[in-house]
Design a protein around this motif. Structure first.
Motif, PDB file in Angstrom:
ATOM      1  N   ALA A  88       0.839  -1.206   0.000  1.00  0.00           N
ATOM      2  CA  ALA A  88       0.000   0.000   0.000  1.00  0.00           C
ATOM      3  C   ALA A  88       0.868   1.247   0.000  1.00  0.00           C
ATOM      4  CB  ALA A  88      -0.903  -0.008   1.229  1.00  0.00           C
ATOM      5  N   GLY A  89       0.421   2.268  -0.712  1.00  0.00           N
ATOM      6  CA  GLY A  89       1.178   3.518  -0.786  1.00  0.00           C
ATOM      7  C   GLY A  89       1.104   4.301   0.512  1.00  0.00           C
ATOM      8  N   ASP A  90      -0.040   4.236   1.196  1.00  0.00           N
ATOM      9  CA  ASP A  90      -0.215   5.019   2.426  1.00  0.00           C
ATOM     10  C   ASP A  90      -0.070   4.137   3.656  1.00  0.00           C
ATOM     11  OD1 ASP A  90      -0.840   7.325   1.014  1.00  0.00           O
ATOM     12  OD2 ASP A  90      -2.933   6.716   0.799  1.00  0.00           O
ATOM     13  N   MET A  91       0.317   4.777   4.749  1.00  0.00           N
ATOM     14  CA  MET A  91       0.394   4.037   6.010  1.00  0.00           C
ATOM     15  C   MET A  91      -1.022   3.824   6.538  1.00  0.00           C
ATOM     16  SD  MET A  91       3.662   5.481   8.021  1.00  0.00           S
ATOM     17  CE  MET A  91       4.900   6.424   7.164  1.00  0.00           C
ATOM     18  N   LEU A  92      -1.187   2.781   7.330  1.00  0.00           N
ATOM     19  CA  LEU A  92      -2.488   2.528   7.956  1.00  0.00           C
ATOM     20  C   LEU A  92      -2.736   3.633   8.983  1.00  0.00           C
ATOM     21  CD1 LEU A  92      -1.959  -1.296   8.223  1.00  0.00           C
ATOM     22  CD2 LEU A  92      -3.918  -0.252   7.088  1.00  0.00           C
ATOM     23  N   PRO A  93      -4.009   3.995   9.230  1.00  0.00           N
ATOM     24  CA  PRO A  93      -4.309   5.140  10.108  1.00  0.00           C
ATOM     25  C   PRO A  93      -3.598   5.074  11.465  1.00  0.00           C
ATOM     26  CG  PRO A  93      -6.312   4.286   9.112  1.00  0.00           C
ATOM     27  CD  PRO A  93      -5.208   3.362   8.709  1.00  0.00           C
ATOM     28  N   ASN A  94      -3.077   6.225  11.898  1.00  0.00           N
ATOM     29  CA  ASN A  94      -2.442   6.378  13.219  1.00  0.00           C
ATOM     30  C   ASN A  94      -1.336   5.370  13.502  1.00  0.00           C
ATOM     31  OD1 ASN A  94      -4.433   8.379  13.727  1.00  0.00           O
ATOM     32  ND2 ASN A  94      -5.854   6.759  14.266  1.00  0.00           N
ATOM     33  N   SER A  95      -0.589   4.990  12.474  1.00  0.00           N
ATOM     34  CA  SER A  95       0.490   4.018  12.680  1.00  0.00           C
ATOM     35  C   SER A  95       1.632   4.317  11.720  1.00  0.00           C
ATOM     36  CB  SER A  95      -0.023   2.605  12.409  1.00  0.00           C
ATOM     37  OG  SER A  95      -0.101   2.366  11.011  1.00  0.00           O
ATOM     38  N   THR A  96       2.734   3.560  11.876  1.00  0.00           N
ATOM     39  CA  THR A  96       3.830   3.671  10.900  1.00  0.00           C
ATOM     40  C   THR A  96       3.940   2.337  10.170  1.00  0.00           C
ATOM     41  OG1 THR A  96       5.412   3.019  12.596  1.00  0.00           O
ATOM     42  CG2 THR A  96       5.113   5.384  12.247  1.00  0.00           C
ATOM     43  N   GLU A  97       2.793   1.692   9.944  1.00  0.00           N
ATOM     44  CA  GLU A  97       2.786   0.398   9.256  1.00  0.00           C
ATOM     45  C   GLU A  97       1.997   0.501   7.954  1.00  0.00           C
ATOM     46  OE1 GLU A  97       3.287  -3.091  12.314  1.00  0.00           O
ATOM     47  OE2 GLU A  97       1.314  -2.213  12.565  1.00  0.00           O
ATOM     48  N   ARG A  98       2.340  -0.396   7.032  1.00  0.00           N
ATOM     49  CA  ARG A  98       1.610  -0.452   5.760  1.00  0.00           C
ATOM     50  C   ARG A  98       1.027  -1.843   5.560  1.00  0.00           C
ATOM     51  NH1 ARG A  98       4.885   2.928   1.185  1.00  0.00           N
ATOM     52  NH2 ARG A  98       5.530   4.635   2.519  1.00  0.00           N
ATOM     53  N   ALA A  99      -0.020  -1.897   4.745  1.00  0.00           N
ATOM     54  CA  ALA A  99      -0.604  -3.208   4.420  1.00  0.00           C
ATOM     55  C   ALA A  99       0.099  -3.757   3.182  1.00  0.00           C
ATOM     56  CB  ALA A  99      -2.093  -3.055   4.154  1.00  0.00           C
ATOM     57  N   VAL A 100       0.473  -5.034   3.242  1.00  0.00           N
ATOM     58  CA  VAL A 100       1.039  -5.717   2.082  1.00  0.00           C
ATOM     59  C   VAL A 100       0.051  -6.828   1.724  1.00  0.00           C
ATOM     60  CG1 VAL A 100       2.959  -7.117   1.216  1.00  0.00           C
ATOM     61  CG2 VAL A 100       3.414  -5.219   2.775  1.00  0.00           C
ATOM     62  N   THR A 101      -0.571  -6.702   0.553  1.00  0.00           N
ATOM     63  CA  THR A 101      -1.600  -7.664   0.150  1.00  0.00           C
ATOM     64  C   THR A 101      -0.985  -8.739  -0.738  1.00  0.00           C
ATOM     65  OG1 THR A 101      -3.190  -5.869   0.202  1.00  0.00           O
ATOM     66  CG2 THR A 101      -3.892  -7.870  -0.911  1.00  0.00           C
ATOM     67  N   ILE A 102      -1.206 -10.002  -0.347  1.00  0.00           N
ATOM     68  CA  ILE A 102      -0.690 -11.141  -1.127  1.00  0.00           C
ATOM     69  C   ILE A 102      -1.887 -11.937  -1.604  1.00  0.00           C
ATOM     70  CG2 ILE A 102       0.807 -13.170  -1.037  1.00  0.00           C
ATOM     71  CD1 ILE A 102       1.908 -12.194   1.574  1.00  0.00           C
ATOM     72  N   SER A 103      -1.931 -12.266  -2.889  1.00  0.00           N
ATOM     73  CA  SER A 103      -3.018 -13.138  -3.337  1.00  0.00           C
ATOM     74  C   SER A 103      -2.499 -14.141  -4.356  1.00  0.00           C
ATOM     75  CB  SER A 103      -4.186 -12.323  -3.891  1.00  0.00           C
ATOM     76  OG  SER A 103      -3.746 -11.461  -4.888  1.00  0.00           O
ATOM     77  N   GLY A 104      -3.133 -15.312  -4.363  1.00  0.00           N
ATOM     78  CA  GLY A 104      -2.711 -16.388  -5.256  1.00  0.00           C
ATOM     79  C   GLY A 104      -3.195 -17.718  -4.720  1.00  0.00           C
ATOM     80  N   THR A 105      -2.609 -18.801  -5.186  1.00  0.00           N
ATOM     81  CA  THR A 105      -2.976 -20.123  -4.656  1.00  0.00           C
ATOM     82  C   THR A 105      -2.324 -20.251  -3.278  1.00  0.00           C
ATOM     83  OG1 THR A 105      -0.973 -21.152  -5.516  1.00  0.00           O
ATOM     84  CG2 THR A 105      -2.901 -21.116  -6.994  1.00  0.00           C
ATOM     85  N   PRO A 106      -2.826 -21.152  -2.413  1.00  0.00           N
ATOM     86  CA  PRO A 106      -2.190 -21.313  -1.100  1.00  0.00           C
ATOM     87  C   PRO A 106      -0.688 -21.574  -1.209  1.00  0.00           C
ATOM     88  CG  PRO A 106      -4.273 -22.460  -1.118  1.00  0.00           C
ATOM     89  CD  PRO A 106      -4.050 -21.977  -2.512  1.00  0.00           C
ATOM     90  N   ASP A 107      -0.259 -22.414  -2.177  1.00  0.00           N
ATOM     91  CA  ASP A 107       1.171 -22.720  -2.305  1.00  0.00           C
ATOM     92  C   ASP A 107       1.983 -21.479  -2.674  1.00  0.00           C
ATOM     93  OD1 ASP A 107       0.698 -25.319  -1.660  1.00  0.00           O
ATOM     94  OD2 ASP A 107       0.566 -26.028  -3.732  1.00  0.00           O
ATOM     95  N   ALA A 108       1.433 -20.681  -3.592  1.00  0.00           N
ATOM     96  CA  ALA A 108       2.134 -19.456  -4.001  1.00  0.00           C
ATOM     97  C   ALA A 108       2.247 -18.510  -2.805  1.00  0.00           C
ATOM     98  CB  ALA A 108       1.381 -18.773  -5.137  1.00  0.00           C
ATOM     99  N   ILE A 109       1.168 -18.430  -2.001  1.00  0.00           N
ATOM    100  CA  ILE A 109       1.174 -17.546  -0.835  1.00  0.00           C
ATOM    101  C   ILE A 109       2.224 -17.988   0.181  1.00  0.00           C
ATOM    102  CG2 ILE A 109      -0.207 -16.979   1.234  1.00  0.00           C
ATOM    103  CD1 ILE A 109      -2.550 -16.506  -0.633  1.00  0.00           C
ATOM    104  N   ILE A 110       2.326 -19.304   0.407  1.00  0.00           N
ATOM    105  CA  ILE A 110       3.301 -19.814   1.384  1.00  0.00           C
ATOM    106  C   ILE A 110       4.720 -19.467   0.934  1.00  0.00           C
ATOM    107  CG2 ILE A 110       4.200 -21.902   2.532  1.00  0.00           C
ATOM    108  CD1 ILE A 110       1.219 -23.036   1.897  1.00  0.00           C
ATOM    109  N   GLN A 111       5.024 -19.697  -0.356  1.00  0.00           N
ATOM    110  CA  GLN A 111       6.355 -19.371  -0.885  1.00  0.00           C
ATOM    111  C   GLN A 111       6.627 -17.867  -0.753  1.00  0.00           C
ATOM    112  OE1 GLN A 111       8.673 -21.512  -1.610  1.00  0.00           O
ATOM    113  NE2 GLN A 111       7.191 -23.128  -1.195  1.00  0.00           N
ATOM    114  N   CYS A 112       5.600 -17.095  -1.015  1.00  0.00           N
ATOM    115  CA  CYS A 112       5.722 -15.639  -0.973  1.00  0.00           C
ATOM    116  C   CYS A 112       6.019 -15.175   0.459  1.00  0.00           C
ATOM    117  CB  CYS A 112       4.416 -15.038  -1.484  1.00  0.00           C
ATOM    118  SG  CYS A 112       4.466 -13.278  -1.622  1.00  0.00           S
ATOM    119  N   VAL A 113       5.290 -15.726   1.442  1.00  0.00           N
ATOM    120  CA  VAL A 113       5.503 -15.354   2.848  1.00  0.00           C
ATOM    121  C   VAL A 113       6.930 -15.710   3.264  1.00  0.00           C
ATOM    122  CG1 VAL A 113       4.848 -15.903   5.226  1.00  0.00           C
ATOM    123  CG2 VAL A 113       3.082 -15.448   3.520  1.00  0.00           C
TER     124      VAL A 113
END
Length: 349
Positions: free
Chosen positions: A135-160
């Motif tokens: 995500a381009g913007d930080m989540l409200p009132n924090s210094t964190e960002r959301a990272v969205t991962i999508s795909g098959t479960p196997d692709a997600i596990i490798q990605c994580v």
């Protein structure tokens, strides 16, 4: 190669990963009487904590050695895939949507995750087959960002796994202010006599009590059309005249007005008009299939919304919104929310 690097390369250390989930997803992970999450904890060996609170979003924290974290992630990804398969058996959709997880990552680590000129994130996408968006913007009132991962479960596990390697190699810089989801009760918008709460990108009709309170408040407004009596609460001022800035107050039941302007005209805020221009290729996401989305926005906002026909040679369409200022601002908010979800590709979330 990646797996051996993580477990043998001295990277099998304790790590904490935070996930942002909607209430429905959290319910799926907890399971009946907490059975699913209990099983996940036991089988993965990871600690899995779910934030408290009546929030539309919850934080799920997974802590443990990297291999335990990967096992927990695998179980979550497969559970979500199972949910998608089950929901598809009741729908007419033919293509299966991907499993989607949202990680919450300190903004100071996002640069390493993206890499120079986007090289790292591109490499992760290509080697795992998962879609990754920071995500381009930080989540409200924090210094964190959301990272969205999508795909098959196997692709997600490798990605994580690859994301964990990056996070371990580039620890956060400075203090991190963690994102804490806000309770569902805020904010409330009133439009067309109905109360709405904003949850994420949507305005959701609010529980009836608030609407009734709002209607009561509306009945107590000083702008009562002539000929109607306002039930005066004990201890309140007598009802004033319908005309704004008019000082006459009621004698007996009805206001006796010295102002000769026609009564009742100012009883509600005047309707105004606002115009927007939207690119042609985005108009579909506002109209929705067979006009469902635009009708939803009309209903929620209480505003009249007209979309001009496409003019030849123009790449834009004109939208005219008519109503009270409150109706217009809610309609604009809802239209922008639709556009944002379309542009960021988060429409499926």
């Amino acid at each position: 190669e990646m797996e051996s690097k993580v477990s043998e390369g001295g990277l099998n250390v304790t790590l904490t990963i935070r996930l942002l989930m909607h209430g429905k997803e959290v319910g799926s992970i907890i399971g009946k009487k907490g059975e699913t999450v209990k099983k996940m904890r036991e089988e993965s060996g990871a600690r899995i904590n779910i934030s408290e609170g009546n929030c539309p979003e919850r934080i799920v924290t997974i802590t443990g050695p990297t291999d335990a974290i990967f096992k927990a992630f695998a179980m979550i990804a497969y559970k979500f895939e199972e949910d998608i398969t089950n929901s598809m058996s009741n729908s007419t959709a033919t293509s299966k949507p991907p499993v989607t997880l949202r990680l919450v990552v300190p903004a100071s680590q996002c640069g390493s995750l993206i890499g120079k000129g986007g090289s790292k994130i591109k490499e992760i996408r290509e080697s795992t087959g998962a879609q990754v968006q920071v995500a381009g913007d930080m989540l409200p009132n924090s210094t964190e960002r959301a990272v969205t991962i999508s795909g098959t479960p196997d692709a997600i596990i490798q990605c994580v796994k690859q994301i964990c390697v990056v996070m371990l190699e580039s620890p956060p810089k400075g203090a991190t202010i963690p994102y804490r989801p806000k309770p569902a009760s805020t904010p409330v918008i009133f439009a067309g006599g109905q109360a709405y709460t904003i949850q994420g990108q949507y305005a959701i009709p609010h529980p009836d009590q608030l609407t009734k309170l709002h209607q009561l408040a509306m009945q107590q407004t000083p702008f009562t059309p002539l000929g109607q009596t306002t039930p005066a609460f004990p201890g309140t001022d007598p009802p004033r005249c319908v005309h704004r800035d008019c000082t006459c107050i009621s004698e007996g039941k009805d206001p006796v007005c010295q102002n000769k302007a026609s009564p009742g005209l100012d009883a509600s805020p005047p309707a105004s008009t606002h115009e927007l221009t939207i690119p042609n290729d985005l108009i579909g996401c506002i109209i929705g299939r067979q006009g469902t989305k635009i009708n939803e926005i009309r209903q929620m906002s209480g505003a009249q919304i007209k979309i001009a026909n496409a003019t030849e040679g123009s790449s834009e369409r004109q939208i005219t919104i008519t109503g009270t200022p409150a109706n217009i601002s809610l309609a604009q908010y809802l239209i922008n929310a639709r556009l944002t979800s379309e542009v960021t590709g988060m429409g499926a979330l």
